[in-house]
Design a protein around this motif. Structure first.
Motif, PDB file in Angstrom:
ATOM      1  N   UNK A  47       0.837  -1.200   0.000  1.00 35.30           N
ATOM      2  CA  UNK A  47       0.000   0.000   0.000  1.00 35.30           C
ATOM      3  C   UNK A  47       0.870   1.248   0.000  1.00 35.30           C
ATOM      4  N   UNK A  48       1.909   1.258   0.810  1.00 38.38           N
ATOM      5  CA  UNK A  48       2.837   2.393   0.871  1.00 38.38           C
ATOM      6  C   UNK A  48       3.530   2.586  -0.473  1.00 38.38           C
ATOM      7  N   UNK A  49       3.946   1.496  -1.088  1.00 34.59           N
ATOM      8  CA  UNK A  49       4.613   1.574  -2.391  1.00 34.59           C
ATOM      9  C   UNK A  49       3.659   2.091  -3.461  1.00 34.59           C
ATOM     10  N   UNK A  50       2.418   1.669  -3.433  1.00 38.71           N
ATOM     11  CA  UNK A  50       1.437   2.154  -4.405  1.00 38.71           C
ATOM     12  C   UNK A  50       1.240   3.660  -4.266  1.00 38.71           C
ATOM     13  N   UNK A  51       1.156   4.151  -3.044  1.00 37.38           N
ATOM     14  CA  UNK A  51       1.018   5.593  -2.829  1.00 37.38           C
ATOM     15  C   UNK A  51       2.252   6.343  -3.320  1.00 37.38           C
ATOM     16  N   UNK A  52       3.422   5.778  -3.116  1.00 39.07           N
ATOM     17  CA  UNK A  52       4.664   6.414  -3.573  1.00 39.07           C
ATOM     18  C   UNK A  52       4.653   6.560  -5.092  1.00 39.07           C
ATOM     19  N   UNK A  53       4.274   5.509  -5.805  1.00 35.95           N
ATOM     20  CA  UNK A  53       4.270   5.551  -7.264  1.00 35.95           C
ATOM     21  C   UNK A  53       3.202   6.514  -7.779  1.00 35.95           C
ATOM     22  N   UNK A  54       2.051   6.543  -7.150  1.00 33.05           N
ATOM     23  CA  UNK A  54       0.992   7.478  -7.567  1.00 33.05           C
ATOM     24  C   UNK A  54       1.479   8.916  -7.408  1.00 33.05           C
ATOM     25  N   UNK A  55       2.192   9.220  -6.343  1.00 36.63           N
ATOM     26  CA  UNK A  55       2.717  10.570  -6.152  1.00 36.63           C
ATOM     27  C   UNK A  55       3.700  10.951  -7.265  1.00 36.63           C
ATOM     28  N   UNK A  56       4.419   9.978  -7.809  1.00 35.50           N
ATOM     29  CA  UNK A  56       5.350  10.253  -8.895  1.00 35.50           C
ATOM     30  C   UNK A  56       4.635  10.645 -10.191  1.00 35.50           C
ATOM     31  N   UNK A  57       3.394  10.247 -10.345  1.00 32.92           N
ATOM     32  CA  UNK A  57       2.642  10.541 -11.568  1.00 32.92           C
ATOM     33  C   UNK A  57       2.487  12.036 -11.805  1.00 32.92           C
ATOM     34  N   UNK A  58       2.464  12.815 -10.761  1.00 29.59           N
ATOM     35  CA  UNK A  58       2.221  14.252 -10.893  1.00 29.59           C
ATOM     36  C   UNK A  58       3.425  15.081 -11.263  1.00 29.59           C
ATOM     37  N   UNK A  59       4.566  14.465 -11.449  1.00 34.49           N
ATOM     38  CA  UNK A  59       5.773  15.240 -11.751  1.00 34.49           C
ATOM     39  C   UNK A  59       6.125  15.206 -13.207  1.00 34.49           C
TER      40      UNK A  59
END
Length: 59
Positions: A47-59
């Motif tokens: 779950x933590x890893x999924x949130x990390x990758x989703x945050x990368x989408x906005x850059x």
């Protein structure tokens, strides 16, 4: 999907059989990701890893 596959690092403590983590988020006018949250998790580390990758989408 390609971006997610390339950036996802499967945690060693997560089950190896796979699965899906469902994440909800908002893309604001500037293209930033905000309010990301796990709607249906798989394993706490995943779950933590999924949130990390989703945050990368906005850059």
């Amino acid at each position: 999907m390609r971006f997610i596959r390339q950036n996802l690092r499967w945690p060693t403590e997560a089950p190896q059989e796979g699965g899906r983590v469902f994440v909800s988020f908002v893309v604001d006018a500037s293209g930033s990701i905000r309010d990301a949250k796990v709607m249906k998790g798989l394993h706490p580390a995943m779950d933590i890893e999924a949130l990390r990758v989703v945050q990368l989408l906005g850059y």
